[in-house]
Each structure stands twice: as structure tokens, then as C-alpha cells.
Motif scaffolding. Structure first.
Motif, short mmCIF file in Angstrom:
data_model
loop_
_atom_site.label_atom_id
_atom_site.label_comp_id
_atom_site.label_asym_id
_atom_site.label_seq_id
_atom_site.Cartn_x
_atom_site.Cartn_y
_atom_site.Cartn_z
N ARG A 181 0.96 -1.44 -0.42
CA ARG A 181 -0.26 0.07 -0.09
C ARG A 181 0.33 1.13 -0.14
N PRO A 182 0.43 2.08 -0.72
CA PRO A 182 1.95 3.65 -0.29
C PRO A 182 1.28 4.83 0.42
N ASP A 183 1.77 4.42 1.03
CA ASP A 183 2.10 5.64 2.66
C ASP A 183 2.20 6.79 2.31
N VAL A 184 1.18 8.07 1.96
CA VAL A 184 1.64 9.41 1.75
C VAL A 184 1.91 10.19 2.28
N ARG A 185 1.98 9.34 3.93
CA ARG A 185 3.33 10.68 4.66
C ARG A 185 4.57 10.53 4.49
N ALA A 186 4.74 8.77 4.74
CA ALA A 186 6.40 7.96 4.43
C ALA A 186 6.43 8.10 3.13
N GLU A 187 6.16 8.59 1.64
CA GLU A 187 6.07 8.30 0.57
C GLU A 187 6.78 7.01 0.55
N SER A 205 -8.07 6.69 -8.47
CA SER A 205 -7.59 6.35 -6.99
C SER A 205 -6.15 5.27 -7.19
N ASN A 206 -5.05 5.53 -6.86
CA ASN A 206 -4.47 4.29 -6.74
C ASN A 206 -4.21 3.93 -4.93
N TYR A 207 -4.65 2.51 -5.17
CA TYR A 207 -4.93 1.56 -3.72
C TYR A 207 -3.55 0.99 -3.68
N GLY A 208 -2.92 1.34 -4.47
CA GLY A 208 -1.07 -0.16 -4.03
C GLY A 208 -0.81 -0.64 -5.51
N VAL A 209 0.17 -1.97 -4.90
CA VAL A 209 0.52 -2.39 -6.08
C VAL A 209 1.04 -3.58 -5.28
N LEU A 210 0.18 -4.96 -6.73
CA LEU A 210 0.90 -6.19 -6.62
C LEU A 210 1.79 -6.88 -7.04
N TYR A 211 2.44 -7.15 -6.45
CA TYR A 211 3.91 -7.75 -6.89
C TYR A 211 3.97 -9.05 -7.35
N VAL A 212 3.61 -10.06 -8.67
CA VAL A 212 3.53 -11.36 -8.39
C VAL A 212 4.88 -11.95 -9.60
#
Length: 750
Positions: free
Chosen positions: A387-393, A485-492
Motif C-alpha cells: 500500500r502507498p503511505d502518503v505521509r512516508a512516501e 485512485s491508486n490503492y497500491g501495487v501487487l507484485y507477482v
């Protein structure tokens, strides 16, 4: 003139003498006028030799390359020329007086006897006959020949025949060779693989050319060597060791690299041979295109003639064409099998994942379930979601699933015996910079999947190197994007290189959108059941916002009185204005690119109501992120938003999104408070499910336009005109909507 008349003239006893010159320098000799005799020259044309001396005639016959003989009326040899002697291997004295069956097979002899009998009996005037026969020489195998016979007559009486025999064994061998090559070509064109082609060519070299020693090597592109693939039995027996050649080794390697054939009458003349030839004395090497080489060998020095070389070259050319065809067909078969496997695997993956998305009630269940479903399908071995952490970037791992690929080259025994679910790398503490150059960061920025594979994995360092050391060969980062909206990244992760082709990318990208959509739906609905909410208030001074543009040009106060998301994805927005120039408001709305349609529904004193349909807005983005707008007001170009969100994390994400996309964004309020058990939003949601679009519009415009005030600020005609319908139709929609409101109020448990 018939032969019997000519013979009668010769019988008159007239002697004819010739000088030395006339006799060709042999001196004066008495001669007889020969009876008419048909002979076949090399051109196959009959010619009558008349008025020639016996010596001249004998010289001509002796010079012929074809065998010539004369049989008497009983079928015995009376004359044979030198070519006949060479053909049969018998001396002239051995054949003279012998029957023709001495050198002819029985079948040919019987055909000849039948034809001669017909001539003797006068049943035919055809003096010439041609036969195919096998001549049996004194030693060796029968020789395929063609025989042309002509009848001899003397004084009208049959006296025998003159025969001309031509060796057609080369012609027949050539015809048989062509037939064998055609049959070989048909077999080659039906061969299903390069290995099958190699077997056919190795055996064809023996069957067509007659050489027992032959081998075909195929090129191994991975190892860059020529490997022996097909040989004859004799080759296996007499040359048990057949080396593998690199492109710069041995004659096969040299021929393959240069593309030029090589023929050696004696292999012992080759300087610095790379291997022991054993009993082989002569050899031919031919390249088979880009697929390999053909070797034909013999234990005899100078065993190959030009015909052998041409046939071997033709075999190699046909083999190259067959290998090309077999390779293409094999690639088509493999592609079809891959597609079928992919479809079967993807269908199962999609079905199982959709089931997870439908049944999940929390974001955590969605994220964990998707990772588990991915690693249950080959060749995926590990998956994690960040998940993206906006505060910690940063992008931080939240859920993961999978285990280390079995038999990983660098895995220890303990790692290989690890329980199922043990990841190939610890990602619990992974935090990738959002603005970095990792595949995940690039996928988030471009909203397109990114792939990292092969040596690039180790070069990337970090968790990628650890994954590569534990058997991972390729990694794909899939953005979880829904609208803006971006809810994160899925790594496969996969244990195969090139695991993510274009088909995989398309499917996994669609899967990522489905996951993001499911998360959005959960986040949007979660505030309805939350006991605590975060109230977020912020201002935006940016002319990219419609409300800022409106209040900046028209003045007064402009506020949102409600929104409705329509089926086509557009947003219907009800705006109220106070102390604003409504004509200027309409002018701005009509000229704005973001506005699809706009109408002034009602106007009373200094207040007005507008119905506006827009394609893009900050309001829609906030709703997509699960926010519930409480109030939105704009004055002098500055818009103030008051929204509710279910969790602190979402509040940080939403504010970070607004701050990143709009200038002069300031946070002015942040509160956490308890919610009542039943909320205004729940009541509105229940009603919204029951209204038709017309009913909701009629009720909303009536309320906001002052229809329910006393005295009424607007009448039914104005409201109906604003909806472009008749007054009775408007009141019908209004009454239906009022009935549903009261029914929900008194019977809905609120």
C-alpha cells in the motif's frame, strides 16, 4: 526397293573394284554390296549404309559406343563389335555361334523370338523393334539395357537380325534416384520435428546414395554446439564415438559456420584433424541451413563422384527446408498448447479471484485472498501487495503469500525443507520509495504493469536480489488503480524467465483493476458501518476546480446541495447560489469543458438552484475514495470541503491526493467523533435505492427550489420546465417520490 530386289541385283555377279584411296588406304579388295541394314546411331536415327566397303562398314560399327551384333535366322551370334564385347565381358570368339539367350534373360528372348517369327512368316512389314532387357554379363550383376533390332533379308528370305544394345543402367539409376529423392522429399515434408528430419536424411544417404556411413548433427542454440542426432546402423557399429562439435571445431563445425560444403577424397590429407577418422577415408560435409550438418563417409579413397555430391547437396537443401517447416509447425503447436494452458490457468485464476472479491467484506480479506489465489497457479510462486503511505512516501508490504520455488539453486537444505507458505524473501519490512525507479513505483506512476526478469533482478538489488537468489526468475508489478485512485501495487513472482508475455500482462492488469474496484467498493461502503469517523476539512484555491471558477467570476456563495452518480459514470451536481450573478453562473457553466449540461431550475430573490452534469470533479474523486461530503461551499474562488472518512489512514491518503493535484490546498480541520447508530447517510442510501432518476430530480428540485415554502417561491410550471416535461408528469413524479419518502420514514425503522 525391297531388300530381296536389292539382293537380286547384287547376285548378278557384277564385280566392283576400288582403288586404295577408295578403299580408305587398305589396297584393292573385292567387296560385296551389303544388303540393306538399318542401324541406330547415338542420335537414334536410322541410316542406310549403301555402297560401302566391308572395312568401312566394320570401322563404323567398331567405332560405335553401343554394342552391335548380328544373329542368323536361328538366333545365333555371327558378329559382335568391340562395345558388345566390353558390355558382356565375353570375347568375340566366346559369343560367335552362341544363341542370344547366352546374354539375354528368358523374357526378352521370348519377346524377340515372337517378333522374329512374325517377320519370318510375313505377318508384319515392321522391320524394327525396340526392347528393354537385362544383359547378363560373364561376371557380375545384370545390366539394364535397351535393344533395337532390325530384320535382315536376302533374296526375299529372312536371314536374321542386326541388333544394337545400349547400356541404360545410368539412365535407369538416375530415374530411380529421382524417384527416391521425390519419396524422401515427401517424407521430409511430413516430418513432425527436426529430429525426425535428421533420421530421414541419415537413412536417405544410405538408401539413395548407397553409402552406409552417414550422420546428421543438429545445432543446439542454447549450448552453441552441433550434437549427433541421427546415424545409420553401420555408423553406430563402425564409428561408435561421434563427438559434439563447437562452431570452430572439426569439419562439421567449420562447414556449419561457413555455410559452404566440404568434400575430401582422402580425409588423411586434412591438416590438423580434430578427431580420429578411424576406417573412414573419404567424406562429404554439407550444411543443413541453420539447423545442422550432414556427413556422408566411405572407407574407400575417392568414393564420391559429381553425381554423389549433387545428390547429397540436394538432400541437405531439402532437409533445411523440412527443418524450417517442422520448426514453424512445432512453434505453432507449442504456441497453441501454451495458449490452451494459459486460458485454462487464467480461467481458474479469474474465477477463484472473483469469488474472493465478491465474498470479501474487508480490504484485508481482498488483499490476502488475491495473493493466495495467485500463488496457487503455476508458474507464480510468490505474491505480495504493498500500500502507498502518503505521509512516508513509500510503498509498504501489507499482505503476501507463496513459497520458495522447489529446488532453488542457491537455497539451503533448511530453506528447501521450509513449510508451505514460507516466502522466498522477507518482505515484511520492504518500503519502496513512491518516487523511486522500482517496478512498483513506475507502475503506480504510469498505471501500467512493469516487468523485471533475468539478470536485471539481481542488478536491481534489495528484495529483488534475494528473490533471484531463491529461484525467482521474473517479477511483475501491477498497479491497483481505479479511476483516479491508486490503492497500491501487487507484485507477482514466477520461477520462469519470460513468464509474463503480453497475454499475461493484459489479464493481470485487468485483475489489478478488479482488485482496485473491489477495494473501492469496500472503502466506499465502510463509512456506513463505522462507529467512528474522521471529519476532514480543507480549502482549495485553484481555478482547476469548477466551484472555484464559478465563485471567482460570479461572486456570492456557491454550494453543493447534493450529488447523484449516473449510469454512464458522470456526476449530477445540484448547486445553490446566494448573492451571485446567476446569468454569469450560467455563462461560466455553458462555456466550461468539464460541464456536459447545465440548467437553471429555480430562482427566487438572491438565491438560485442549478442542475449541472459534469464528467470529472474533485467531488467524484472523494466519493470514489470512500469519503462522504458533508458540505462543499465556495466563496471568492476559495472552495471549502467538509468530508467524513472511516479511518485515519484513508483520511491521510485522501488529503495527500488532493494536495498533490491542486495548488493552495490547506488542512483547516481534522476531528474524530462517534457516529449515531443510524445515520442520515444510511437513510439517504435507502431512499436512493428506491427512487427513479425522475422521481429524485423532481423531489430535489421542488425542495431546493422552494416549492414547499409558504408562500411558494416557485410553482409547478417552472419546475416542470426545468426538467423539460409537462406539469402533470412532473406532479406525478413528485407525488411518487413523496410517497416513498414517507413510507421509508414510517415503515423503514428510522
Amino acid at each position: 526397293m525391297r531388300p530381296d530386289e536389292e539382293a537380286a541385283d547384287a547376285a548378278d555377279g557384277e564385280d566392283v573394284g576400288k582403288s586404295d584411296a577408295d578403299a580408305g588406304g587398305r589396297g584393292e579388295q573385292p567387296i560385296e554390296r551389303a544388303t540393306e541394314t538399318r542401324i541406330v546411331t547415338d542420335g537414334g536415327v536410322d541410316a542406310a549404309i549403301e555402297d560401302a566397303s566391308v572395312e568401312q562398314y566394320a570401322g563404323i560399327v567398331g567405332a560405335l559406343e553401343d554394342g552391335v551384333y548380328v544373329l542368323d535366322e536361328d538366333g545365333h551370334f555371327t558378329f559382335v563389335n568391340e562395345a558388345m564385347v566390353e558390355l558382356t565381358g565375353y570375347d568375340e570368339t566366346e559369343l560367335r555361334g552362341e544363341p542370344a539367350t547366352r546374354i539375354k534373360d528368358r523374357e526378352t528372348s521370348e519377346r524377340t523370338e515372337t517378333a522374329l517369327a512374325a517377320l519370318r512368316d510375313g505377318e508384319t512389314e515392321d522391320l524394327d523393334r525396340t526392347f528393354d532387357l537385362s544383359v547378363q554379363p560373364k561376371r557380375g550383376e545384370p545390366i539394364a539395357c535397351e535393344e533395337h533390332v532390325t530384320a535382315l533379308f536376302d533374296d526375299g528370305q529372312f536371314r536374321g537380325v542386326v541388333g544394337i544394345v545400349r547400356d541404360i543402367s545410368d539412365r535407369r539409376r538416375h530415374r530411380e534416384l529421382i524417384s527416391q529423392l521425390q519419396e524422401t522429399s515427401r517424407s521430409l515434408m511430413q516430418a513432425p520435428s527436426r529430429e525426425s528430419v535428421a533420421d530421414i536424411v541419415a537413412n536417405a544417404a544410405r538408401q539413395v546414395l548407397g553409402f552406409e556411413l552417414s550422420a546428421v548433427r543438429l545445432y543446439d542454440a542454447d549450448e552453441r554446439v552441433l550434437r549427433p542426432t541421427a546415424t545409420t546402423d553401420a555408423t553406430d557399429d563402425r564409428l561408435p564415438e561421434r563427438p559434439v562439435y563447437a562452431l570452430d571445431e572439426g569439419q562439421p563445425g567449420t562447414v556449419f559456420a561457413s555455410g559452404e560444403p566440404a568434400v575430401y577424397d582422402d580425409v588423411r590429407t586434412i591438416e590438423d584433424p580434430d578427431g580420429e577418422f578411424g576406417p573412414v577415408r573419404s567424406a562429404m560435409y554439407f550444411p543443413i541451413g541453420v539447423h545442422g550438418t550432414l556427413t556422408v563417409a566411405s572407407t574407400t579413397v575417392g568414393a564420391f563422384d559429381e553425381n554423389d555430391r549433387q545428390v547429397a547437396a540436394l538432400l541437405a537443401i531439402n532437409a533445411a527446408a523440412a527443418c524450417n517447416r517442422a520448426k514453424r509447425e512445432q512453434e505453432v503447436r507449442e504456441a497453441r498448447e501454451r495458449i490452451e494452458t494459459i486460458l485454462e490457468r487464467i480461467n481458474g485464476l479469474i474465477q477463484n479471484t472473483v469469488e474472493v472479491l465478491v465474498e470479501a467484506t474487508t480490504r484485508e480479506q481482498v488483499e490476502a485472498g488475491v495473493c493466495e489465489q495467485l500463488v496457487a497457479v503455476e508458474p507464480y510462486t510468490f505474491a505480495w501487495l504493498g500500500r502507498p503511505d502518503v505521509r512516508a512516501e513509500t510503498i509498504s508490504a501489507r499482505e503476501w503469500a507463496g513459497s520458495q520455488p522447489s529446488g532453488a539453486a542457491t537455497a539451503s537444505d533448511d530453506e528447501r525443507d521450509a513449510p508451505a507458505g514460507e516466502p522466498p524473501v522477507d518482505v515484511a519490512d520492504v518500503a519502496e520509495p513512491i518516487d523511486g525507479d522500482t517496478p512498483g513505483a513506475q507502475a503506480l506512476e504510469s498505471e501500467e504493469p512493469k516487468v523485471l526478469e533475468g539478470d536485471a533482478l539481481e542488478d536491481a538489488g534489495g528484495w529483488f536480489r534475494s528473490a533471484a537468489e531463491n529461484g525467482v526468475r521474473s517479477v511483475m508489478a501491477i498497479p491497483l488503480s481505479y479511476t483516479d485512485s491508486n490503492y497500491g501495487v501487487l507484485y507477482v513472482c514466477a520461477d520462469q524467465t519470460d513468464a509474463f508475455d503480453q497475454r499475461e500482462k493484459v489479464v493481470l492488469q485487468a485483475l489489478g483493476r478488479a482488485v482496485a474496484n473491489a477495494i473501492n467498493a469496500i472503502e466506499s461502503g465502510r463509512i456506513l458501518s463505522a462507529n467512528k469517523v474522521i471529519e476532514l476539512e480543507f480549502t482549495v484555491d485553484d481555478r482547476d476546480l469548477l466551484l472555484s471558477r464559478l465563485s471567482g467570476r460570479a461572486g456570492g456563495t456557491i454550494a453543493s446541495a447534493g450529488t447523484v452518480t449516473q449510469e454512464d459514470g458522470s456526476l449530477r451536481l445540484y448547486l445553490t447560489t446566494q448573492d451571485a450573478d446567476t446569468d454569469e453562473v450560467m455563462a461560466v457553466l455553458d462555456a466550461d469543458d468539464a460541464v456536459e449540461s447545465a440548467s437553471r431550475v429555480a430562482e427566487h430573490d438572491d438565491e438560485a438552484l442549478f442542475d449541472v452534469t459534469i464528467t470529472e470533479s474533485l467531488i467524484a474523486t472523494l466519493v470514489d475514495h470512500g469519503a462522504v461530503p458533508k458540505s462543499i461551499v465556495s466563496e471568492t474562488g476559495i472552495a471549502r470541503y467538509n468530508i467524513e472518512l472511516p479511518y485515519e489512514a484513508e483520511a491521510r491518503e485522501v488529503f495527500g491526493l488532493v494536495e498533490d493535484n491542486y495548488d493552495s490546498t490547506d488542512l483547516v480541520g481534522y476531528h474524530e467523533h462517534e457516529r449515531p447508530v443510524q445515520t442520515q447517510q444510511e437513510f439517504r442510501a435507502a431512499l436512493a435505492d428506491r427512487f427513479t432518476d425522475r422521481q429524485e430530480t423532481a423531489l430535489r428540485t421542488a425542495y431546493l427550489g422552494g416549492f414547499f415554502e409558504w408562500p411558494r417561491e416557485v410553482d409547478g410550471d417552472e419546475l416542470a420546465g426545468g426538467m423539460d416535461i409537462s406539469r402533470p408528469t412532473y406532479h406525478q413524479h413528485l407525488r411518487a417520490a413523496q410517497h416513498k419518502v414517507f413510507e421509508e420514514l414510517f415503515e423503514g425503522g428510522y
